[in-house]
Design a protein around this motif. Structure first.
Motif, mmCIF file in Angstrom:
data_model
loop_
_atom_site.group_PDB
_atom_site.id
_atom_site.type_symbol
_atom_site.label_atom_id
_atom_site.label_comp_id
_atom_site.label_asym_id
_atom_site.label_seq_id
_atom_site.Cartn_x
_atom_site.Cartn_y
_atom_site.Cartn_z
ATOM 1 N N LEU A 275 0.810 -1.216 0.000
ATOM 2 C CA LEU A 275 0.000 0.000 0.000
ATOM 3 C C LEU A 275 0.840 1.261 0.000
ATOM 4 N N ASP A 277 3.106 1.946 -1.948
ATOM 5 C CA ASP A 277 3.399 2.334 -3.322
ATOM 6 C C ASP A 277 2.335 3.242 -3.912
ATOM 7 N N TYR A 278 1.209 3.409 -3.205
ATOM 8 C CA TYR A 278 0.095 4.201 -3.721
ATOM 9 C C TYR A 278 -0.042 5.492 -2.913
ATOM 10 N N ALA A 279 -0.614 6.483 -3.567
ATOM 11 C CA ALA A 279 -0.837 7.762 -2.891
ATOM 12 C C ALA A 279 -1.923 7.615 -1.830
ATOM 13 N N SER A 280 -1.844 8.419 -0.787
ATOM 14 C CA SER A 280 -2.840 8.389 0.273
ATOM 15 C C SER A 280 -4.190 8.837 -0.268
#
Length: 326
Positions: A275, A277-280
């Protein structure tokens, strides 16, 4: 005392330089194979681990041949060497001063025999910064060197020593990336050295058998013409082997195969979801409530009016930003 599980050395009268040449060939071919780990690991850590495994494995194979150890003793010594030297070579962050192994070192090395393979395939390259991944080049090099040296010095058919060499070469490619280190040069070096050494060992065995036959029968002296013809035959055979080695080396190195056709295990395995690796989700929150307040972003059926839907759970806060903990 029972029959040894590994055959004794077939020719204890071989000169020292011949034994040294066998060990040098094993080291050179295995080092060429270890270089295939390079694109996946980066840096020089994998090279130090692989080279250390090669040297230690050759020493074990040489000592086992000289002292006539059977398979059980060779295996036991290999395990001890793996645990003692695996810390500084494959798991230096778990040792004291980078050398002295600790309980964490032994735990990492034991578990790494099973789990390090998965880590190498699922972690993002380059792998040099991750713990325990150096176990793969160290362990494979150690085992290949022990087997190749033992086969080369103990077996009458010394060509069996090429099997662990090829196994390491294939393993390094399979656990690497699509981009080869030096594919053409590696193929030429691997096949050229291996074939030349195998031809020399075969000729040595023939000369030994011929000498034994001559001593067993009546003594005779070959005429110079016969000896010259034999030398020319050997020279032609050697030249043919060199040409074959060059051809196989180019093919093995990938010159005749497009780079896109190279398949490795990494391409067949999907890494686990991370997770981080993904934007908030909070990054776009303001734009949703400010700019898209009247837009239908998605539709859900079967829920009561006004029901809330949880899109994401942010379970940690560092004083500035909400994020995921694990």
């Amino acid at each position: 005392t029972g029959t040894p599980l590994l055959p004794p050395r077939p020719n204890p009268g071989r000169p020292t330089w011949a034994i040294a040449l066998d060990c040098a060939v094993v080291a050179a071919v295995l080092l060429v194979s270890v270089l295939s780990f390079g694109p996946a690991y980066g840096g020089v850590g994998y090279l130090i681990a692989g080279l250390g495994g090669i040297v230690l494995g050759i020493v074990i194979g040489l000592a086992g041949w000289r002292m006539r150890w059977n398979l059980v003793i060779v295996a036991a010594v290999t395990i001890v060497v793996y645990l003692v030297f695996g810390g500084p070579l494959a798991a230096p962050t778990t040792t004291v001063l980078g050398v002295i192994p600790t309980l964490d070192t032994f735990r990492t090395l034991v578990l790494g025999v099973v789990f390090s393979w998965k880590d190498v395939l699922t972690l993002v390259t380059p792998l040099g910064g991750f713990e325990s991944v150096l176990i793969v080049p160290f362990l494979t090099s150690l085992l290949a060197a022990v087997l190749a040296t033992s086969f080369a010095l103990r077996l009458r058919r010394s060509a069996w020593a090429l099997l662990p060499m090829v196994a390491l070469f294939v393993t390094a490619i399979a656990f690497g990336t699509r981009e080869g280190a030096f594919p053409v040069a590696q193929g030429l070096a691997f096949v050229g050295i291996a074939l030349a050494w195998a031809a020399w060992r075969r000729q040595e065995a023939r000369a030994e058998a011929s000498s034994a036959t001559t001593l067993a029968g009546s003594a005779s002296v070959a005429d110079p013409q016969t000896a010259a013809k034999l030398r020319r035959t050997r020279l032609a055979t050697a030249a043919g082997l060199v040409v074959a080695a060059l051809g196989l080396g180019f093919a093995t190195g990938g010159l005749l195969v497009p780079a896109a056709a190279r398949e490795v295990l990494r391409d067949q395995i999907e890494p686990p979801l991370d997770l981080h690796d993904y934007a908030s989700p909070l990054v776009g929150f303001r734009s949703y409530v400010r700019d898209k307040v009247d837009d239908s972003l998605f539709t859900v059926k079967g829920l009561p009016d006004g029901a809330r839907i949880r899109h994401a759970t942010l379970d940690t806060y560092d004083g500035t930003v909400y994020n995921v903990a694990g």
